[in-house]
Design a protein around this motif. Sequence first.
Motif, PDB file in Angstrom:
ATOM      1  N   TYR A  17       0.834  -1.204   0.000  1.00 53.08           N
ATOM      2  CA  TYR A  17       0.000   0.000   0.000  1.00 53.08           C
ATOM      3  C   TYR A  17       0.866   1.251   0.000  1.00 53.08           C
ATOM      4  O   TYR A  17       0.712   2.129  -0.867  1.00 53.08           O
ATOM      5  N   TYR A  18       1.783   1.358   0.956  1.00 54.11           N
ATOM      6  CA  TYR A  18       2.593   2.576   1.044  1.00 54.11           C
ATOM      7  C   TYR A  18       3.582   2.666  -0.111  1.00 54.11           C
ATOM      8  O   TYR A  18       3.803   3.757  -0.668  1.00 54.11           O
ATOM      9  N   CYS A  53       8.530  -3.775   6.638  1.00 56.89           N
ATOM     10  CA  CYS A  53       7.115  -4.113   6.833  1.00 56.89           C
ATOM     11  C   CYS A  53       6.908  -5.608   7.058  1.00 56.89           C
ATOM     12  O   CYS A  53       5.815  -6.127   6.816  1.00 56.89           O
ATOM     13  N   VAL A  95       1.335   2.855  12.254  1.00 57.15           N
ATOM     14  CA  VAL A  95       0.606   2.703  10.996  1.00 57.15           C
ATOM     15  C   VAL A  95      -0.879   2.536  11.279  1.00 57.15           C
ATOM     16  O   VAL A  95      -1.267   1.653  12.045  1.00 57.15           O
ATOM     17  N   HIS A 106      -7.082  -1.352  -0.656  1.00 54.44           N
ATOM     18  CA  HIS A 106      -7.154  -0.416   0.470  1.00 54.44           C
ATOM     19  C   HIS A 106      -8.576  -0.396   1.003  1.00 54.44           C
ATOM     20  O   HIS A 106      -9.532  -0.226   0.244  1.00 54.44           O
ATOM     21  N   GLY A 123      -5.023   5.408   6.501  1.00 55.85           N
ATOM     22  CA  GLY A 123      -3.752   5.364   5.798  1.00 55.85           C
ATOM     23  C   GLY A 123      -2.682   6.258   6.381  1.00 55.85           C
ATOM     24  O   GLY A 123      -1.597   6.389   5.824  1.00 55.85           O
ATOM     25  N   LEU A 148       0.256   7.830   8.984  1.00 56.91           N
ATOM     26  CA  LEU A 148       1.437   7.354   9.699  1.00 56.91           C
ATOM     27  C   LEU A 148       1.807   8.351  10.793  1.00 56.91           C
ATOM     28  O   LEU A 148       1.507   9.537  10.690  1.00 56.91           O
ATOM     29  N   PHE A 159       5.968  11.663   1.711  1.00 54.82           N
ATOM     30  CA  PHE A 159       4.671  10.992   1.779  1.00 54.82           C
ATOM     31  C   PHE A 159       3.525  11.940   1.422  1.00 54.82           C
ATOM     32  O   PHE A 159       2.517  11.514   0.842  1.00 54.82           O
ATOM     33  N   VAL A 184      -0.260  10.732   1.455  1.00 56.12           N
ATOM     34  CA  VAL A 184      -0.271   9.982   2.711  1.00 56.12           C
ATOM     35  C   VAL A 184      -0.010  10.951   3.858  1.00 56.12           C
ATOM     36  O   VAL A 184       1.072  11.544   3.941  1.00 56.12           O
TER      37      VAL A 184
END
Length: 310
Positions: free
Chosen positions: A17-18, A77, A126, A140, A144, A146, A170, A175
Amino acid sequence: MTTVRVAVVGAGAVGCYYGGMLARAGVPVTLIGRPVHVEAMKRDGLRLTTATSDDRIPVDASTDIAAVAGAALVLVCVKSTDTESTAAELRAHLAPDARVLSLQNGVDNAPRLQAALQRPVAATVVYVGCEMAGPGHVRHLGRGELVIPADIGVPVEDPGLTSADIVALFARAGVPVQVSDNVLGESWGKLVINCGYNAISAITDTDYGHMMARPDIAATVHGVVDECLAVAAALGITVPGDSHAGIDRIAATMPGQVSSTCQDLRRGKPTEIDHLNGHVVAEGERVGMATPLNRTLQALVKALEAKRAA
């Protein structure tokens, strides 16, 4: 900032996703993961499905952790159970000024990575609902954002990325990133949510919306939260915000999400339960506090793991 190369170690749902959001914004991204996903991404690109879009995004993908070489930002991750083994492979390939962020569940992964890598690792909180919908395909499901530390633990004269640079990178990808002076407390805030939802979602094989629609389950979830907060307080950790309101907000914003623990059990994979409810149990023992709800949930998930592995 689009010239900054990002490597994602652990191209599962969170990593894809990221990584996909950054790549869609034009940032060079290398996703490192299992062959089934890497082969699909090499052939067709990464498929990123959201509520408003369904994109095929060109990315570099590899099964070889050496592909992190030269990356300015490395997002780890992997599952908590793979932290030390990943660090052992990763260490030789990191650029001297690479920034390493741990985008993992639990509160102990960044310190474990840092000890194994012998270099600073920034804990990252996250908040995203996502799942792998197929090879090289991430879906998704909600949120979302961070949270990263204001101080990422590197000398001022270090030429690498700053926290502000990471926020800007980001932001270009859409994001939202919050910078915090209390990432440990923020990490415990996320742990509290995981402890409330993950095990029960896994045991009942149920999404968050249906879980919390049952008053008996909702009361149990909030009871787990109370245990977690009591242990955090005994450890001297300040958990920001209202955790009970946060629990209710998760069900409202991601009603169709099932927990990562549930997803692991469905696939017959080991779970991270020892680093979630199990961590609260262990820390409770350390400060002389009983945590019966967390202990029960940990035991039940471990029993399901054993049953499915048999």
